[in-house]
Write an enzyme that holds these catalytic residues in place. Structure first.
Site, PDB file in Angstrom:
ATOM      1  N   ARG A  85      -9.344   1.006   9.261  1.00  0.00           N
ATOM      2  CA  ARG A  85      -8.886  -0.496   9.740  1.00  0.00           C
ATOM      3  C   ARG A  85     -10.177  -0.967  10.305  1.00  0.00           C
ATOM      4  NH1 ARG A  85      -2.944   0.475   9.310  1.00  0.00           N
ATOM      5  NH2 ARG A  85      -1.805  -1.526   9.549  1.00  0.00           N
ATOM      6  N   ARG A  98      -0.449  -9.114  13.380  1.00  0.00           N
ATOM      7  CA  ARG A  98      -1.058  -8.075  12.618  1.00  0.00           C
ATOM      8  C   ARG A  98      -1.808  -8.559  11.262  1.00  0.00           C
ATOM      9  NH1 ARG A  98       4.520  -5.446  10.925  1.00  0.00           N
ATOM     10  NH2 ARG A  98       3.299  -4.048   9.751  1.00  0.00           N
ATOM     11  N   ARG A 130      11.825  -6.887   5.065  1.00  0.00           N
ATOM     12  CA  ARG A 130      12.004  -5.445   4.577  1.00  0.00           C
ATOM     13  C   ARG A 130      12.523  -4.650   5.576  1.00  0.00           C
ATOM     14  NH1 ARG A 130       5.626  -3.070   4.628  1.00  0.00           N
ATOM     15  NH2 ARG A 130       5.622  -3.190   6.940  1.00  0.00           N
ATOM     16  N   LYS A 166       0.718  -1.244   0.004  1.00  0.00           N
ATOM     17  CA  LYS A 166      -0.022   0.007  -0.223  1.00  0.00           C
ATOM     18  C   LYS A 166       0.950   1.282   0.084  1.00  0.00           C
ATOM     19  CE  LYS A 166      -2.270  -0.659   3.796  1.00  0.00           C
ATOM     20  NZ  LYS A 166      -1.702  -2.015   4.352  1.00  0.00           N
ATOM     21  N   ARG A 195      11.550  -1.502  10.666  1.00  0.00           N
ATOM     22  CA  ARG A 195      10.717  -1.206  11.607  1.00  0.00           C
ATOM     23  C   ARG A 195      10.660  -2.288  12.708  1.00  0.00           C
ATOM     24  NH1 ARG A 195       4.923   0.012   8.352  1.00  0.00           N
ATOM     25  NH2 ARG A 195       4.198  -1.069  10.235  1.00  0.00           N
TER      26      ARG A 195
END
Ligand code: AMP
Length: 217
Positions: free
Chosen positions: A88, A172, A127, A13, A161
């Site tokens: 969300r 998540r 990532r 996203k 992160r």
């Protein structure tokens, strides 16, 4: 034109929002970025949000809604926005609809980027990004061409992160399926949903979004 990008964590996203910003002159509004910056600056919101974020849980609706609407208000009159990571939950979506109608605004498209869960775990836990320019890399799929040097700006500093570890990622994803995925039905009821295959290479995902937006800008 105002858009919502909906999809699980790691669906791309943020990457697509940045590309849409460049091509269509819209402003990306990422609730995750807003909250991370509040945590970094140790604001009262940041202090409340931190523990939820570290666990991969959703930050309570009232906190997120205030933060996002404050930013949205700052964009009144601009060409349009891309909501990335918000709403969300059903309550956030309802609050957004109320805010939009109070501000004579509306959402034109909800773009759902769909990716299978097993791929997402690798995408997220692998990532990392350049501290200087934000270019995103991945241990499994996209390392810099010269090890330790950003392809884009030459910086040698990278960051990960805190919530991008395998355990938090699984939580998540569970939260996504339980609380956020039902919003696809909510927006489908408004006739706004277009689903895109997020498993395709980045350029093809971008192409699918262009095909949707190209005729409506
Ligand atoms: P993201 O960068 O979108 O993956 O968001 C990172 C984290 O910020 C999430 O795991 C949540 O803890 C929090 N967060 C971001 N957006 C929201 C939202 N709309 N509602 C609740 N929590 C959020």
């Amino acid at each position: 034109m105002n858009l919502i990008l909906l999809g699980p964590p790691g669906a791309g996203k943020g990457t697509q929002a940045k590309l849409i910003e460049d091509r269509f002159g819209l402003k990306q509004l990422s609730s995750g970025d807003m909250l991370r910056s509040a945590v970094e600056m140790q604001t009262p919101v940041g202090q409340k949000a931190k523990s939820y974020m570290d666990q991969g849980a959703l930050v309570p609706d009232d906190i997120v809604v205030d933060v996002v609407f404050e930013h949205l208000a700052g964009f009144k009159g601009a060409t349009g926005f891309i909501l990335d990571g918000f709403p969300r939950t059903a309550d956030q979506a309802a609050a957004l609809d109320r805010w939009l109608s109070e501000h004579q605004s509306l959402i034109d498209h909800v773009i759902v980027i769909a990716v299978p869960d097993d791929l997402l775990v690798k995408r997220i836990s692998g990532r990392f990004s350049c501290v200087n320019c934000g270019q995103v890399y991945n241990d499994y799929f996209k390392l810099p061409s010269v090890e330790g040097v950003c392809d884009n700006c030459g910086s040698k500093e990278f960051k990960r992160r805190k919530d991008d570890n395998p355990e938090t990622v699984k939580h998540r994803l569970t939260v996504y399926h339980g609380d956020t995925a039902p919003l696809i039905g909510y927006y489908a009821g408004q006739g706004k949903v277009t689903s895109i295959d997020g498993n395709a290479p980045i350029e093809q995902v971008t192409g699918q979004i262009d095909a949707l937006l190209g005729t409506t800008v």
